[in-house]
Design an enzyme around this catalytic site. Structure first.
Site, PDB file in Angstrom:
ATOM      1  N   GLU A  83       0.806  -1.236   0.000  1.00 27.09           N
ATOM      2  CA  GLU A  83       0.000   0.000   0.000  1.00 27.09           C
ATOM      3  C   GLU A  83       0.835   1.281   0.000  1.00 27.09           C
ATOM      4  O   GLU A  83       0.585   2.191   0.792  1.00 27.09           O
ATOM      5  CB  GLU A  83      -0.956  -0.011   1.203  1.00 27.09           C
ATOM      6  CG  GLU A  83      -1.896  -1.195   1.197  1.00 27.09           C
ATOM      7  CD  GLU A  83      -2.892  -1.193   2.367  1.00 27.09           C
ATOM      8  OE1 GLU A  83      -2.789  -0.322   3.245  1.00 27.09           O
ATOM      9  OE2 GLU A  83      -3.774  -2.074   2.367  1.00 27.09           O
ATOM     10  N   ASN A 122       2.168  -5.276  -3.060  1.00 30.22           N
ATOM     11  CA  ASN A 122       0.762  -5.601  -2.784  1.00 30.22           C
ATOM     12  C   ASN A 122      -0.030  -4.314  -2.540  1.00 30.22           C
ATOM     13  O   ASN A 122       0.444  -3.409  -1.854  1.00 30.22           O
ATOM     14  CB  ASN A 122       0.714  -6.482  -1.518  1.00 30.22           C
ATOM     15  CG  ASN A 122      -0.634  -7.114  -1.243  1.00 30.22           C
ATOM     16  OD1 ASN A 122      -1.198  -7.778  -2.109  1.00 30.22           O
ATOM     17  ND2 ASN A 122      -1.161  -6.933  -0.043  1.00 30.22           N
ATOM     18  N   HIS A 151     -10.417  -6.427  -2.147  1.00 38.88           N
ATOM     19  CA  HIS A 151     -11.496  -6.233  -1.166  1.00 38.88           C
ATOM     20  C   HIS A 151     -12.642  -5.536  -1.895  1.00 38.88           C
ATOM     21  O   HIS A 151     -12.540  -4.359  -2.241  1.00 38.88           O
ATOM     22  CB  HIS A 151     -11.015  -5.361  -0.007  1.00 38.88           C
ATOM     23  CG  HIS A 151      -9.927  -5.988   0.810  1.00 38.88           C
ATOM     24  ND1 HIS A 151     -10.142  -7.109   1.595  1.00 38.88           N
ATOM     25  CD2 HIS A 151      -8.615  -5.667   0.971  1.00 38.88           C
ATOM     26  CE1 HIS A 151      -9.009  -7.432   2.209  1.00 38.88           C
ATOM     27  NE2 HIS A 151      -8.074  -6.582   1.839  1.00 38.88           N
ATOM     28  N   ASP A 163     -12.073 -10.634  -0.489  1.00 35.33           N
ATOM     29  CA  ASP A 163     -13.364 -10.759   0.183  1.00 35.33           C
ATOM     30  C   ASP A 163     -14.364  -9.874  -0.560  1.00 35.33           C
ATOM     31  O   ASP A 163     -13.978  -8.890  -1.182  1.00 35.33           O
ATOM     32  CB  ASP A 163     -13.330 -10.486   1.696  1.00 35.33           C
ATOM     33  CG  ASP A 163     -12.709  -9.178   2.112  1.00 35.33           C
ATOM     34  OD1 ASP A 163     -12.538  -8.274   1.271  1.00 35.33           O
ATOM     35  OD2 ASP A 163     -12.401  -9.045   3.319  1.00 35.33           O
ATOM     36  N   GLU A 195      -6.020 -10.927  -0.940  1.00 35.50           N
ATOM     37  CA  GLU A 195      -6.857 -10.673   0.251  1.00 35.50           C
ATOM     38  C   GLU A 195      -8.329 -10.648  -0.109  1.00 35.50           C
ATOM     39  O   GLU A 195      -9.100  -9.804   0.375  1.00 35.50           O
ATOM     40  CB  GLU A 195      -6.456  -9.334   0.912  1.00 35.50           C
ATOM     41  CG  GLU A 195      -4.999  -9.241   1.274  1.00 35.50           C
ATOM     42  CD  GLU A 195      -4.607  -7.942   1.970  1.00 35.50           C
ATOM     43  OE1 GLU A 195      -5.502  -7.196   2.426  1.00 35.50           O
ATOM     44  OE2 GLU A 195      -3.400  -7.680   2.047  1.00 35.50           O
TER      45      GLU A 195
HETATM   46  C1  XIL Z   1      -6.370  -6.192   8.411  1.00 32.90           C
HETATM   47  C2  XIL Z   1      -6.684  -7.340   9.352  1.00 32.90           C
HETATM   48  O1  XIL Z   1      -7.568  -8.225   8.689  1.00 32.90           O
HETATM   49  C3  XIL Z   1      -7.294  -6.823  10.628  1.00 32.90           C
HETATM   50  O2  XIL Z   1      -7.418  -7.874  11.576  1.00 32.90           O
HETATM   51  C4  XIL Z   1      -6.429  -5.710  11.219  1.00 32.90           C
HETATM   52  O3  XIL Z   1      -7.090  -5.159  12.332  1.00 32.90           O
HETATM   53  C5  XIL Z   1      -6.165  -4.627  10.196  1.00 32.90           C
HETATM   54  O4  XIL Z   1      -5.571  -5.215   9.052  1.00 32.90           O
HETATM   55  N1  XIL Z   1      -4.999  -4.569   3.782  1.00 32.90           N
HETATM   56  C6  XIL Z   1      -3.998  -5.386   4.252  1.00 32.90           C
HETATM   57  C7  XIL Z   1      -4.248  -6.256   5.426  1.00 32.90           C
HETATM   58  O5  XIL Z   1      -2.916  -5.475   3.643  1.00 32.90           O
HETATM   59  O6  XIL Z   1      -3.105  -6.426   6.225  1.00 32.90           O
HETATM   60  C8  XIL Z   1      -5.372  -5.727   6.280  1.00 32.90           C
HETATM   61  O7  XIL Z   1      -5.651  -6.681   7.307  1.00 32.90           O
HETATM   62  C9  XIL Z   1      -6.603  -5.438   5.429  1.00 32.90           C
HETATM   63  C10 XIL Z   1      -6.285  -4.403   4.384  1.00 32.90           C
END
Ligand code: XIL
Length: 302
Positions: free
Chosen positions: A127, A170, A206, A237, A235
């Site tokens: 990020e 990422n 996401h 979802d 990641e």
């Molecule tokens: C999130 C986790 O799922 C949570 O438990 C934590 O509180 C915050 O981070 N991008 C990412 C992940 O790269 O590391 C994040 O994970 C979600 C967004």
């Protein structure tokens, strides 16, 4: 095949999930993990605040539990993440530029060294770009004190620390073609042209109704792959439920399978019970570990 990992393996891909060490004592959590997935990403346990809460003092115990579980089951491990502005202890932000450079390189060396040879892909930098149309880097201690070069410096240190690991950049909101993904694309193209070590780009993916699966998702994955890097869904979802959620999940799987260099998919959790999106139901298993329509859609698409 009758499992996510089994079906993905038939297509030469892995199918992973984020795992939290604190849930490894819950029987249905572990049985679902073991039955369905062949790759794990520690959800928080490898982040800077977890592994180096104070300078030079490392704590690997929680992440080790996840890595041990994975290794005993023959699962791969994705490392997440080495250099990120978030979940970063405040001591890092208080360093001078020179000390920050030393601390960043030491962090990479120590963390990658601890799991050397055990991690198939590392999110070296997470990020680093802003949202919106600017294509600019995000402010962070690394960006503000070390400048744009911190990213390539991190990747060079990472290559030296564990030459066997695939090194990934990422990010989120880079899933379709847009100003942010263009900026990442230009960075990766530049790295490849100059021989900066980078092997993969992670697309967090996401999604929700405000940020659905982009129509040009596959085309975006493909243009990165065409630069000579692997791409991974890291990641995934998708908020929602029922048929529309299932269709979106199937579209993600189809896009990955259509891109030869899309090597695997990771969902950001096993069960809605523990999703980081506390108000939503974005995962493949409901809070009672029942398979959702989204699960069946993914399995059928694989
Ligand atoms: C999130 C986790 O799922 C949570 O438990 C934590 O509180 C915050 O981070 N991008 C990412 C992940 O790269 O590391 C994040 O994970 C979600 C967004």
């Amino acid at each position: 095949a009758s499992t996510l990992a089994g079906a993905a393996a038939e297509k030469g891909r892995y199918f992973g999930t984020a795992v939290a060490a604190g849930h490894l004592g819950e029987a249905p959590y572990v049985s679902t993990l073991n039955a369905e997935f062949d790759s794990v990403t520690p959800e928080n346990e490898m982040k800077w605040d977890a592994v180096e809460p104070s300078r030079g003092s490392f704590n690997f115990a929680n992440a080790d539990r996840i890595v041990s579980h994975a290794q005993s089951r023959g699962m791969k491990v994705r490392g997440h993440t080495l250099v990120w502005h978030s979940q970063l202890p405040s001591w890092v932000g208080n360093l001078s530029a020179g000390d920050l450079r030393t601390a960043m390189n030491n962090h990479i060396n120590q963390v990658m060294g601890h799991w050397k040879g055990k991690i198939h892909s590392w999110d070296v930098v997470n990020e680093a770009f802003q949202d919106g149309s600017s294509g600019a880097r995000r402010n962070s201690p690394f960006q503000d004190k070390l400048g744009n070069g911190f990213i390539e410096e991190a990747f060079r240190a990472a290559r030296a620390a564990d030459p066997a690991a695939k090194l990934c950049y990422n990010d989120y909101n880079t899933d379709g073609v847009n100003a942010k993904s263009n900026a990442v694309y230009n960075m990766v193209r530049d790295f490849k042209a100059r021989g900066v070590p980078i092997d993969c780009v992670g697309f967090q993916s996401h999604f929700n109704s405000a940020s659905p699966v982009p129509a040009d998702y596959q085309a975006n994955l493909q243009r990165f792959a065409d630069l000579g890097v692997d791409v991974q869904i890291t990641e995934l979802d998708i908020e929602g439920s029922g048929t529309s959620q299932a269709t979106s999940y199937a579209n993600v799987v189809k896009a990955c399978l259509a891109v030869t260099r899309c090597t695997g998919i990771t969902v950001w959790g096993i069960t809605d019970k523990y999703s980081w999106r506390a108000s939503g139901t974005p995962l493949l298993f409901d809070s009672n570990y029942n398979k959702k329509p989204a699960y069946t859609a993914v399995l059928n698409a694989l």
